[in-house]
Motif scaffolding. Structure first.
Motif, PDB file in Angstrom:
ATOM      1  N   ASP A  84     -35.671  25.308  64.457  1.00 24.20           N
ATOM      2  CA  ASP A  84     -36.769  25.603  63.686  1.00 24.20           C
ATOM      3  C   ASP A  84     -37.273  26.630  62.894  1.00 24.20           C
ATOM      4  OD1 ASP A  84     -37.614  23.297  65.319  1.00 24.20           O
ATOM      5  OD2 ASP A  84     -38.043  24.490  67.016  1.00 24.20           O
ATOM      6  N   ALA A  85     -36.829  27.732  63.023  1.00 28.01           N
ATOM      7  CA  ALA A  85     -37.142  28.777  62.362  1.00 28.01           C
ATOM      8  C   ALA A  85     -35.909  29.626  61.441  1.00 28.01           C
ATOM      9  CB  ALA A  85     -37.367  30.172  63.365  1.00 28.01           C
ATOM     10  N   ALA A  86     -34.847  28.834  61.383  1.00 29.88           N
ATOM     11  CA  ALA A  86     -33.752  29.072  60.794  1.00 29.88           C
ATOM     12  C   ALA A  86     -33.261  30.501  61.048  1.00 29.88           C
ATOM     13  CB  ALA A  86     -33.875  28.799  59.240  1.00 29.88           C
ATOM     14  N   TRP A  87     -32.872  31.323  59.900  1.00 28.99           N
ATOM     15  CA  TRP A  87     -32.552  32.585  60.304  1.00 28.99           C
ATOM     16  C   TRP A  87     -33.818  33.547  60.219  1.00 28.99           C
ATOM     17  CZ3 TRP A  87     -27.712  33.667  61.807  1.00 28.99           C
ATOM     18  CH2 TRP A  87     -26.757  32.750  61.253  1.00 28.99           C
ATOM     19  N   HIS A  88     -33.902  34.615  61.640  1.00 28.72           N
ATOM     20  CA  HIS A  88     -35.171  34.999  61.721  1.00 28.72           C
ATOM     21  C   HIS A  88     -34.867  36.218  62.447  1.00 28.72           C
ATOM     22  CE1 HIS A  88     -34.898  32.629  65.206  1.00 28.72           C
ATOM     23  NE2 HIS A  88     -35.560  33.502  65.767  1.00 28.72           N
ATOM     24  N   GLY A  89     -35.795  37.143  62.823  1.00 28.77           N
ATOM     25  CA  GLY A  89     -35.723  38.165  63.790  1.00 28.77           C
ATOM     26  C   GLY A  89     -34.800  39.090  63.546  1.00 28.77           C
ATOM     27  N   GLY A  90     -34.617  39.495  62.217  1.00 28.35           N
ATOM     28  CA  GLY A  90     -33.781  40.813  61.936  1.00 28.35           C
ATOM     29  C   GLY A  90     -34.072  41.960  62.396  1.00 28.35           C
ATOM     30  N   ARG A  91     -33.131  42.706  63.125  1.00 29.44           N
ATOM     31  CA  ARG A  91     -33.571  44.081  63.494  1.00 29.44           C
ATOM     32  C   ARG A  91     -32.235  44.945  63.466  1.00 29.44           C
ATOM     33  NH1 ARG A  91     -35.264  42.710  70.091  1.00 29.44           N
ATOM     34  NH2 ARG A  91     -37.210  41.275  69.229  1.00 29.44           N
ATOM     35  N   VAL A  92     -32.572  46.061  63.028  1.00 29.81           N
ATOM     36  CA  VAL A  92     -31.648  47.201  63.112  1.00 29.81           C
ATOM     37  C   VAL A  92     -32.015  48.214  64.142  1.00 29.81           C
ATOM     38  CG1 VAL A  92     -30.634  49.311  61.774  1.00 29.81           C
ATOM     39  CG2 VAL A  92     -31.460  47.163  60.572  1.00 29.81           C
ATOM     40  N   GLU A  93     -31.371  48.113  65.297  1.00 32.27           N
ATOM     41  CA  GLU A  93     -31.477  48.938  66.382  1.00 32.27           C
ATOM     42  C   GLU A  93     -30.505  49.729  66.892  1.00 32.27           C
ATOM     43  OE1 GLU A  93     -32.436  45.833  69.387  1.00 32.27           O
ATOM     44  OE2 GLU A  93     -31.025  44.474  68.087  1.00 32.27           O
ATOM     45  N   PRO A  94     -30.985  50.517  67.969  1.00 27.08           N
ATOM     46  CA  PRO A  94     -29.419  51.396  68.582  1.00 27.08           C
ATOM     47  C   PRO A  94     -28.472  50.441  69.278  1.00 27.08           C
ATOM     48  CG  PRO A  94     -31.723  52.301  69.195  1.00 27.08           C
ATOM     49  CD  PRO A  94     -31.990  50.932  68.505  1.00 27.08           C
ATOM     50  N   MET A  95     -27.395  50.863  69.088  1.00 28.47           N
ATOM     51  CA  MET A  95     -25.979  49.895  69.797  1.00 28.47           C
ATOM     52  C   MET A  95     -26.324  50.088  71.190  1.00 28.47           C
ATOM     53  SD  MET A  95     -23.180  49.038  68.881  1.00 28.47           S
ATOM     54  CE  MET A  95     -21.370  48.856  69.432  1.00 28.47           C
ATOM     55  N   ALA A  96     -26.134  48.823  71.683  1.00 20.21           N
ATOM     56  CA  ALA A  96     -26.575  48.717  73.002  1.00 20.21           C
ATOM     57  C   ALA A  96     -25.699  47.387  73.570  1.00 20.21           C
ATOM     58  CB  ALA A  96     -27.964  48.643  73.389  1.00 20.21           C
ATOM     59  N   PRO A  97     -25.595  47.216  74.792  1.00 24.26           N
ATOM     60  CA  PRO A  97     -24.809  45.717  75.382  1.00 24.26           C
ATOM     61  C   PRO A  97     -25.968  44.651  74.976  1.00 24.26           C
ATOM     62  CG  PRO A  97     -24.952  47.548  76.990  1.00 24.26           C
ATOM     63  CD  PRO A  97     -25.496  48.117  75.850  1.00 24.26           C
ATOM     64  N   LEU A  98     -25.346  43.612  74.998  1.00 24.05           N
ATOM     65  CA  LEU A  98     -26.170  42.331  74.707  1.00 24.05           C
ATOM     66  C   LEU A  98     -26.515  41.593  75.900  1.00 24.05           C
ATOM     67  CD1 LEU A  98     -23.982  40.798  71.550  1.00 24.05           C
ATOM     68  CD2 LEU A  98     -26.302  42.161  71.622  1.00 24.05           C
ATOM     69  N   PRO A  99     -27.739  41.194  75.917  1.00 26.36           N
ATOM     70  CA  PRO A  99     -28.050  40.489  77.123  1.00 26.36           C
ATOM     71  C   PRO A  99     -27.586  39.166  77.166  1.00 26.36           C
ATOM     72  CG  PRO A  99     -30.140  41.042  75.843  1.00 26.36           C
ATOM     73  CD  PRO A  99     -28.953  41.575  75.315  1.00 26.36           C
TER      74      PRO A  99
END
Length: 378
Positions: free
Chosen positions: A53-68
């Motif tokens: 529906d949204a294609a590529w979205h929600g781009g974030r540059v954020e602190p390195m952390a484990p992925l949920p």
């Protein structure tokens, strides 16, 4: 700090959230004391998401952390995962250059397509890299024998184990400081894999697919048991034709001086089309070398070394750059390449490529993607 980055209207936008307290120069130096491949990660990562529906979205540059991740994540069960590996270098003028990111981005798209995953536009691939380098510019090492290795990853992220391609995907970009892959410059020993194969015609050999690497662990362990640094993959049908090493392409040098030429196995769909391989073949004429892409058998390799027709063999790849092969071992045969040391052609090509990486030598076209606004953060 949180900020929205200014990008073209049709590009994916990234929100930037930096770590609350950065490591100082001393702490970074301590962490980088041992920069063994894949261990010293920078402080941030980039993520992007895709759904129909949204294609590529929600781009974030954020602190390195484990992925949920949900335990039912498709990529964890069915292996719908592809990745890339490319490098950024501290240029001689203090800026940062990324080597041929467009070509790596195009290969990333081809790998994704083979696994029926959405293809990230090269434009967004480049923007993700630029964002991460700008926020972690302090981590790009000035040392000539070190670089910043960039690892883009695309993972099927559905929590639905129906046996079909996922409908949601997660892109993650991380980076780590690395040094020379095999340590000090030397020729490596390689093992002919006659018990295992990497890929088959019609398979995923040309994709940078996670399963290709895990499936190679057994053969690589066998190579180590025989005192070798890398495994040599042979074709799946006859176990006769040389394809590539465990993580890099192979090139053979026939003849010497002005009569020397490079020979490398052709890209038939079972070999990863290396960007470093492509670059070496394009640079070879600058050094007066002719180039041929044709099949090379194990017997030809052995006979050529014994007769002196094959004077050098070297591997090339993003991590290893250009690394000479000194000795070949197999189940019932062993032979030396040249005098067993790095040869002159590999040495000259390696030096030329290193100068291009650092901006000291002019590259063909636009091989070096410059990031100029990080000069003062070195």
């Amino acid at each position: 700090m949180t900020a929205a980055n200014t990008t073209p209207a049709d590009a994916t936008r990234f929100t930037i959230r930096e770590v609350a307290a950065r490591l100082d120069a001393g702490a970074r130096a301590e962490r980088c004391r041992d920069a063994t491949f894949g261990r010293v990660f920078t402080e941030h990562m980039v993520t992007l998401r895709w759904d129909p529906d949204a294609a590529w979205h929600g781009g974030r540059v954020e602190p390195m952390a484990p992925l949920p991740l949900d335990p039912a994540t498709v990529g964890l069960h069915y292996g719908q995962i592809v990745f890339e590996g490319l490098k950024a270098y501290r240029l001689d003028d203090g800026c940062v250059g990324v080597f041929r990111p467009d070509r790596y981005g195009e290969r990333f798209r081809r790998s994704a397509d083979r696994l029926m995953m959405p293809r990230l536009p090269v434009r967004d691939f480049l923007h993700a890299i630029e964002h991460l380098i700008r926020v972690d510019a302090d981590w790009v090492p000035p040392d000539r024998d070190r670089s910043l290795y960039l690892r883009p990853l695309l993972l099927a992220a559905d929590a639905d184990l129906a046996l079909r391609p996922a409908r949601r995907y997660l892109f993650v970009l991380t980076a780590f400081v690395t040094e020379m892959f095999f340590g000090a410059k030397r020729a490596i020993d390689v093992w002919l894999s006659e018990d295992y194969v990497r890929s088959v015609p019609g398979g995923v050999g040309a994709a940078k697919y996670a399963g290709n690497y895990a499936a190679g662990y057994r053969a690589q362990a066998q190579a180590a048991e025989h005192g070798c640094d890398q495994v040599v993959w042979l074709d799946a049908l006859e176990r006769r034709w040389v394809e590539e090493l465990g993580g890099m392409n192979l090139l053979f040098v026939e003849g010497e001086g002005t009569a020397a030429r490079l020979v490398t196995p052709p890209l038939t769909g079972t070999i990863l089309p290396g960007v470093t391989r492509e670059s070496v073949l394009e640079l070879a004429p600058r050094l007066g070398l002719t180039v041929a892409e044709r099949p090379v058998s194990v017997d030809e390799w052995q006979d050529g070394c014994r007769s002196g027709r094959i004077t050098e063999v070297f591997a090339c790849g993003t991590a290893a750059q250009i690394t000479s092969v000194g000795q070949v071992r197999g189940r019932d045969r062993t032979w030396q390449v040249g005098d067993g040391r790095p040869g002159p052609v590999a040495t000259r090509l390696g030096a030329l490529l290193a100068d291009i990486h650092r901006g000291a030598e002019q590259a063909p076209g636009k091989w070096l993607h410059r990031i100029d606004d990080v000069r003062d953060r070195a």
